[in-house]
Design a protein around this motif. Sequence first.
Motif, short mmCIF file in Angstrom:
data_model
loop_
_atom_site.label_atom_id
_atom_site.label_comp_id
_atom_site.label_asym_id
_atom_site.label_seq_id
_atom_site.Cartn_x
_atom_site.Cartn_y
_atom_site.Cartn_z
N TYR A 14 0.82 -1.21 0.00
CA TYR A 14 0.00 0.00 0.00
C TYR A 14 0.85 1.26 0.00
CZ TYR A 14 -4.72 -1.77 0.13
OH TYR A 14 -5.90 -2.34 -0.23
N ASN A 15 2.03 1.13 0.60
CA ASN A 15 2.96 2.25 0.56
C ASN A 15 3.36 2.55 -0.88
OD1 ASN A 15 4.50 4.25 1.71
ND2 ASN A 15 6.23 2.92 2.14
N ILE A 16 3.67 1.50 -1.62
CA ILE A 16 4.02 1.64 -3.03
C ILE A 16 2.84 2.22 -3.81
CG2 ILE A 16 4.67 0.39 -5.12
CD1 ILE A 16 6.95 0.14 -3.33
N LYS A 17 1.65 1.68 -3.51
CA LYS A 17 0.44 2.17 -4.18
C LYS A 17 0.27 3.68 -3.96
CE LYS A 17 -4.61 1.60 -4.00
NZ LYS A 17 -4.86 1.78 -5.43
N ASN A 18 0.47 4.12 -2.73
CA ASN A 18 0.32 5.53 -2.42
C ASN A 18 1.34 6.39 -3.16
OD1 ASN A 18 -1.86 5.12 -0.75
ND2 ASN A 18 -0.63 4.94 1.10
N LEU A 19 2.57 5.87 -3.24
CA LEU A 19 3.62 6.62 -3.91
C LEU A 19 3.34 6.72 -5.41
CD1 LEU A 19 6.65 5.17 -1.96
CD2 LEU A 19 5.89 7.55 -1.96
N GLN A 21 0.34 6.61 -6.69
CA GLN A 21 -0.81 7.50 -6.80
C GLN A 21 -0.37 8.96 -6.73
OE1 GLN A 21 -3.97 6.83 -3.88
NE2 GLN A 21 -5.43 6.99 -5.55
N ALA A 22 0.62 9.20 -5.86
CA ALA A 22 1.15 10.56 -5.74
C ALA A 22 1.77 11.01 -7.06
CB ALA A 22 2.17 10.62 -4.61
N ALA A 23 2.24 10.03 -7.84
CA ALA A 23 2.83 10.34 -9.14
C ALA A 23 1.76 10.35 -10.24
CB ALA A 23 3.92 9.33 -9.47
N GLY A 24 0.50 10.21 -9.84
CA GLY A 24 -0.60 10.27 -10.80
C GLY A 24 -0.89 8.96 -11.49
N ASP A 60 5.95 4.65 -16.94
CA ASP A 60 5.99 5.64 -15.87
C ASP A 60 6.03 4.95 -14.51
OD1 ASP A 60 5.86 7.63 -17.75
OD2 ASP A 60 3.68 7.83 -17.61
N ALA A 61 5.17 3.93 -14.37
CA ALA A 61 5.10 3.21 -13.10
C ALA A 61 6.42 2.51 -12.80
CB ALA A 61 3.96 2.19 -13.14
N GLU A 62 7.02 1.91 -13.84
CA GLU A 62 8.30 1.24 -13.65
C GLU A 62 9.36 2.23 -13.18
OE1 GLU A 62 9.50 -0.96 -17.15
OE2 GLU A 62 9.33 -2.77 -15.94
N GLU A 63 9.33 3.41 -13.74
CA GLU A 63 10.31 4.43 -13.37
C GLU A 63 10.14 4.83 -11.91
OE1 GLU A 63 12.83 5.59 -14.87
OE2 GLU A 63 13.32 7.21 -13.49
N VAL A 64 8.89 5.04 -11.51
CA VAL A 64 8.62 5.41 -10.11
C VAL A 64 9.07 4.27 -9.18
CG1 VAL A 64 6.81 5.92 -8.42
CG2 VAL A 64 6.72 6.94 -10.71
N LEU A 65 8.71 3.04 -9.56
CA LEU A 65 9.08 1.88 -8.74
C LEU A 65 10.60 1.77 -8.59
CD1 LEU A 65 6.85 -1.16 -9.72
CD2 LEU A 65 7.28 -0.27 -7.44
N ARG A 66 11.28 2.00 -9.72
CA ARG A 66 12.74 1.87 -9.70
C ARG A 66 13.34 2.88 -8.73
NH1 ARG A 66 16.90 3.93 -12.01
NH2 ARG A 66 15.71 5.43 -13.23
N GLN A 67 12.79 4.09 -8.74
CA GLN A 67 13.30 5.13 -7.84
C GLN A 67 13.03 4.75 -6.38
OE1 GLN A 67 11.65 8.89 -9.03
NE2 GLN A 67 12.70 8.85 -11.01
N ILE A 68 11.85 4.18 -6.14
CA ILE A 68 11.51 3.79 -4.76
C ILE A 68 12.45 2.68 -4.29
CG2 ILE A 68 9.75 2.74 -3.28
CD1 ILE A 68 7.65 3.93 -5.23
N LEU A 69 12.61 1.66 -5.14
CA LEU A 69 13.34 0.48 -4.73
C LEU A 69 14.85 0.70 -4.74
CD1 LEU A 69 11.14 -2.15 -6.59
CD2 LEU A 69 11.03 -1.44 -4.21
N ASP A 70 15.29 1.75 -5.43
CA ASP A 70 16.73 2.05 -5.46
C ASP A 70 17.21 2.70 -4.18
OD1 ASP A 70 17.31 0.93 -7.81
OD2 ASP A 70 17.62 2.77 -8.94
N GLN A 71 16.26 3.11 -3.35
CA GLN A 71 16.65 3.76 -2.11
C GLN A 71 17.16 2.71 -1.13
OE1 GLN A 71 13.26 5.99 -0.84
NE2 GLN A 71 13.38 7.41 -2.54
#
Length: 101
Positions: A14-19, A21-24, A60-71
């Motif tokens: 759900y955290n990923i989902k929210n992030l 969603q924040a990216a539209g 777009d979603a892959e890009e957002v995910l990659r940024q999240i998971l790269d942290q």
Amino acid sequence: MKKIYTHENRVILYNIKNLLQAAGIETRVVNEFAAGAAGNLPAFDTWPELWLEDDDRYEDAEEVLRQILDQRPGPDWYCRGCQELNDGAFQVCWKCGRAAD
Ligand SMILES: [Zn+2]
């Protein structure tokens, strides 16, 4: 719809989902309640899944995910309060609750 992410912990999902969603990017959670009903079945088959509402946003979603998971979490650290070794993913000491410096 395309599946873009799955995790055994629905809080993280759900955290990923929210992030996203924040990216539209709209997503839908599938299998959310399957784990509880599965009993002793292998857990991996019943992990909750995140599916994309709009396949056109997949890149777009892959890009957002990659940024999240790269942290990557930081290195392991020793608590100044109780000298306990903590995993770098945690911001506070698991033993005494003191915040990392
Ligand atoms: Zn501590």
